[in-house]
Design a protein around this motif. Structure first.
Motif, PDB file in Angstrom:
ATOM      1  N   ILE A 193       0.847  -1.190   0.000  1.00 27.45           N
ATOM      2  CA  ILE A 193       0.000   0.000   0.000  1.00 27.45           C
ATOM      3  C   ILE A 193       0.884   1.242   0.000  1.00 27.45           C
ATOM      4  O   ILE A 193       1.619   1.494   0.954  1.00 27.45           O
ATOM      5  N   GLY A 194       0.828   1.995  -1.090  1.00 27.78           N
ATOM      6  CA  GLY A 194       1.612   3.211  -1.211  1.00 27.78           C
ATOM      7  C   GLY A 194       0.785   4.442  -0.870  1.00 27.78           C
ATOM      8  O   GLY A 194      -0.371   4.346  -0.457  1.00 27.78           O
ATOM      9  N   MET A 195       1.398   5.600  -1.054  1.00 26.90           N
ATOM     10  CA  MET A 195       0.711   6.851  -0.723  1.00 26.90           C
ATOM     11  C   MET A 195      -0.556   7.038  -1.535  1.00 26.90           C
ATOM     12  O   MET A 195      -1.608   7.369  -1.000  1.00 26.90           O
ATOM     13  N   GLU A 196      -0.460   6.838  -2.843  1.00 23.52           N
ATOM     14  CA  GLU A 196      -1.635   7.030  -3.692  1.00 23.52           C
ATOM     15  C   GLU A 196      -2.735   6.048  -3.310  1.00 23.52           C
ATOM     16  O   GLU A 196      -3.916   6.416  -3.260  1.00 23.52           O
ATOM     17  N   GLU A 197      -2.345   4.818  -3.052  1.00 17.73           N
ATOM     18  CA  GLU A 197      -3.332   3.800  -2.696  1.00 17.73           C
ATOM     19  C   GLU A 197      -4.049   4.165  -1.399  1.00 17.73           C
ATOM     20  O   GLU A 197      -5.279   4.056  -1.285  1.00 17.73           O
ATOM     21  N   ASN A 232       3.227  -1.526   4.014  1.00 19.18           N
ATOM     22  CA  ASN A 232       3.259  -0.212   3.378  1.00 19.18           C
ATOM     23  C   ASN A 232       4.525  -0.047   2.558  1.00 19.18           C
ATOM     24  O   ASN A 232       5.490  -0.786   2.724  1.00 19.18           O
ATOM     25  N   ALA A 233       4.528   0.964   1.689  1.00 21.87           N
ATOM     26  CA  ALA A 233       5.703   1.235   0.866  1.00 21.87           C
ATOM     27  C   ALA A 233       6.846   1.762   1.737  1.00 21.87           C
ATOM     28  O   ALA A 233       6.681   2.758   2.429  1.00 21.87           O
ATOM     29  N   PRO A 234       8.019   1.114   1.694  1.00 20.60           N
ATOM     30  CA  PRO A 234       9.142   1.541   2.544  1.00 20.60           C
ATOM     31  C   PRO A 234      10.130   2.461   1.841  1.00 20.60           C
ATOM     32  O   PRO A 234      11.198   2.724   2.366  1.00 20.60           O
ATOM     33  N   GLY A 235       9.808   2.947   0.640  1.00 18.30           N
ATOM     34  CA  GLY A 235      10.770   3.743  -0.111  1.00 18.30           C
ATOM     35  C   GLY A 235      11.101   5.079   0.537  1.00 18.30           C
ATOM     36  O   GLY A 235      10.283   5.676   1.243  1.00 18.30           O
ATOM     37  N   LYS A 236      12.318   5.569   0.270  1.00 16.00           N
ATOM     38  CA  LYS A 236      12.778   6.839   0.831  1.00 16.00           C
ATOM     39  C   LYS A 236      11.903   7.995   0.382  1.00 16.00           C
ATOM     40  O   LYS A 236      11.568   8.880   1.163  1.00 16.00           O
ATOM     41  N   VAL A 237      11.520   7.999  -0.900  1.00 12.68           N
ATOM     42  CA  VAL A 237      10.684   9.074  -1.429  1.00 12.68           C
ATOM     43  C   VAL A 237       9.357   9.122  -0.692  1.00 12.68           C
ATOM     44  O   VAL A 237       8.866  10.197  -0.306  1.00 12.68           O
ATOM     45  N   GLU A 238       8.753   7.939  -0.478  1.00  8.63           N
ATOM     46  CA  GLU A 238       7.460   7.886   0.214  1.00  8.63           C
ATOM     47  C   GLU A 238       7.579   8.407   1.650  1.00  8.63           C
ATOM     48  O   GLU A 238       6.699   9.110   2.147  1.00  8.63           O
ATOM     49  N   GLU A 239       8.670   8.047   2.311  1.00  9.65           N
ATOM     50  CA  GLU A 239       8.858   8.515   3.691  1.00  9.65           C
ATOM     51  C   GLU A 239       9.004  10.036   3.726  1.00  9.65           C
ATOM     52  O   GLU A 239       8.472  10.704   4.609  1.00  9.65           O
ATOM     53  N   ILE A 240       9.738  10.605   2.761  1.00 13.72           N
ATOM     54  CA  ILE A 240       9.950  12.058   2.729  1.00 13.72           C
ATOM     55  C   ILE A 240       8.643  12.789   2.418  1.00 13.72           C
ATOM     56  O   ILE A 240       8.314  13.806   3.031  1.00 13.72           O
ATOM     57  N   MET A 286       4.418   9.241   3.832  1.00 15.05           N
ATOM     58  CA  MET A 286       3.711   7.968   3.808  1.00 15.05           C
ATOM     59  C   MET A 286       2.845   7.807   5.047  1.00 15.05           C
ATOM     60  O   MET A 286       1.720   7.304   4.998  1.00 15.05           O
ATOM     61  N   ASN A 287       3.374   8.256   6.192  1.00 15.23           N
ATOM     62  CA  ASN A 287       2.629   8.116   7.452  1.00 15.23           C
ATOM     63  C   ASN A 287       1.335   8.936   7.427  1.00 15.23           C
ATOM     64  O   ASN A 287       0.323   8.522   7.996  1.00 15.23           O
ATOM     65  N   LYS A 288       1.349  10.073   6.730  1.00 11.56           N
ATOM     66  CA  LYS A 288       0.135  10.888   6.641  1.00 11.56           C
ATOM     67  C   LYS A 288      -0.930  10.185   5.803  1.00 11.56           C
ATOM     68  O   LYS A 288      -2.121  10.240   6.097  1.00 11.56           O
ATOM     69  N   ALA A 289      -0.475   9.518   4.730  1.00 11.16           N
ATOM     70  CA  ALA A 289      -1.416   8.834   3.851  1.00 11.16           C
ATOM     71  C   ALA A 289      -2.100   7.669   4.558  1.00 11.16           C
ATOM     72  O   ALA A 289      -3.322   7.545   4.539  1.00 11.16           O
ATOM     73  N   THR A 290      -1.300   6.825   5.202  1.00  9.12           N
ATOM     74  CA  THR A 290      -1.890   5.676   5.894  1.00  9.12           C
ATOM     75  C   THR A 290      -2.694   6.133   7.102  1.00  9.12           C
ATOM     76  O   THR A 290      -3.733   5.550   7.419  1.00  9.12           O
TER      77      THR A 290
END
Length: 291
Positions: free
Chosen positions: A73-77, A112-120, A123-127
């Protein structure tokens, strides 16, 4: 037995009324087909009643985020599913509890997606937004049911599953996995040797992974015998949750109620004692902090 991992779209057709699923249509909103491709959202009918579908397509890949594949599950998802929940709430805002459409979560995610871009980017806001949306839907009177068909792991399960009123799961014979944290990670946090945790995990549901152990903890309300029974059992749980909410018993479903269920099943024997101790210790010092 054939596994259901990676068959989220197929699970939708097994559960809802034939040819009733309208993908990317929720309330008055149409979602772009290429946005958050790992999340499948839409409206369907179950026993001729409207229902919102929130599923995971583990065959999809998000080309904008390389780590979002195989059900991650990524940010967009996450944002897509959160928006679908809020559109459901808005569409039924004026309806009585008995007429509010249920939300069905079909769960098959390794996290959840563990990528650096997602964290920056957040990602936590999306989930977090998705978890909050589901919690608000529950409190508004919508019945939220999660059906675990494959993997329910880590932060993916936290945002897509654990906020449901009732959680159902297929047996482990179908490849179903429910796993909050690997023993290696638990070892790092608790400072307990992995070898000792492996021994504990053989009979202690707190440290063990799997559908049966989560059932003992109250984390799963029912283990559905086979995929052919999913439609029947989901329909029954929707009716049960709707009845509870119609009579005002909102605290008898959802995350808090699973603690009580775990105590009844013997998986959370000391929960009440720990809560009482925490309440007692907090009450003794509360005046120093609460003015």
């Amino acid at each position: 037995m054939e596994q259901m991992i990676g068959r989220g779209r197929e699970a939708i057709t097994m559960i809802v009324d034939p040819d009733s699923f309208q993908e990317n249509q929720v309330g008055g909103v149409s979602f772009p087909a290429d946005y958050g491709p790992g999340a499948v959202v839409g409206t369907a009918a179950l026993e001729q009643q409207p229902i919102t579908i929130l599923a995971i397509d583990a065959q999809a890949v998000n080309p904008r985020f390389p780590v979002v594949y195989f059900g991650i599950i990524g940010m967009e998802e996450a944002y897509k599913m959160a928006c679908a929940v809020y559109e459901t709430i808005q569409a039924d805002r004026q309806k009585p509890v008995s007429e509010k459409r249920p939300l069905l979560l079909i769960v098959d995610t390794p996290g959840n997606a563990p990528g650096k871009v997602e964290e920056i980017y957040g990602m936590n806001k999306a989930t977090g937004a998705y978890q909050l949306a589901l919690a608000e839907a529950r409190k508004c009177g919508h019945a939220v049911i999660a059906m675990v068909i494959g993997r329910a792991i880590s932060g993916g399960f936290l945002c897509h599953g654990l906020q449901a009123d009732h959680i159902l799961a297929l047996p482990k014979a179908y490849g179903t996995m429910i796993h909050v944290m690997p023993l290696t990670s638990i070892s790092r946090i608790t400072k307990i040797d992995v070898e000792q945790l492996e021994v504990l995990s053989q009979e202690n549901p707190v440290f063990a992974a799997g559908v049966d152990f989560f059932y003992q903890l109250g984390g799963v309300e029912e283990i559905v015998p086979d995929p052919g029974r999913m439609r029947e059992r989901i329909t029954a749980h929707i009716a049960e949750v709707k009845a509870l909410k119609s009579e005002g018993s909102f605290d008898r479903s959802g995350p808090w109620s699973r603690g009580e269920l775990g105590a009844v099943r013997g998986g959370r024997r000391t929960r009440k004692a720990v809560l009482a101790q925490m309440e007692s210790e907090f009450s003794a010092i509360a005046d120093k902090y609460i003015k």
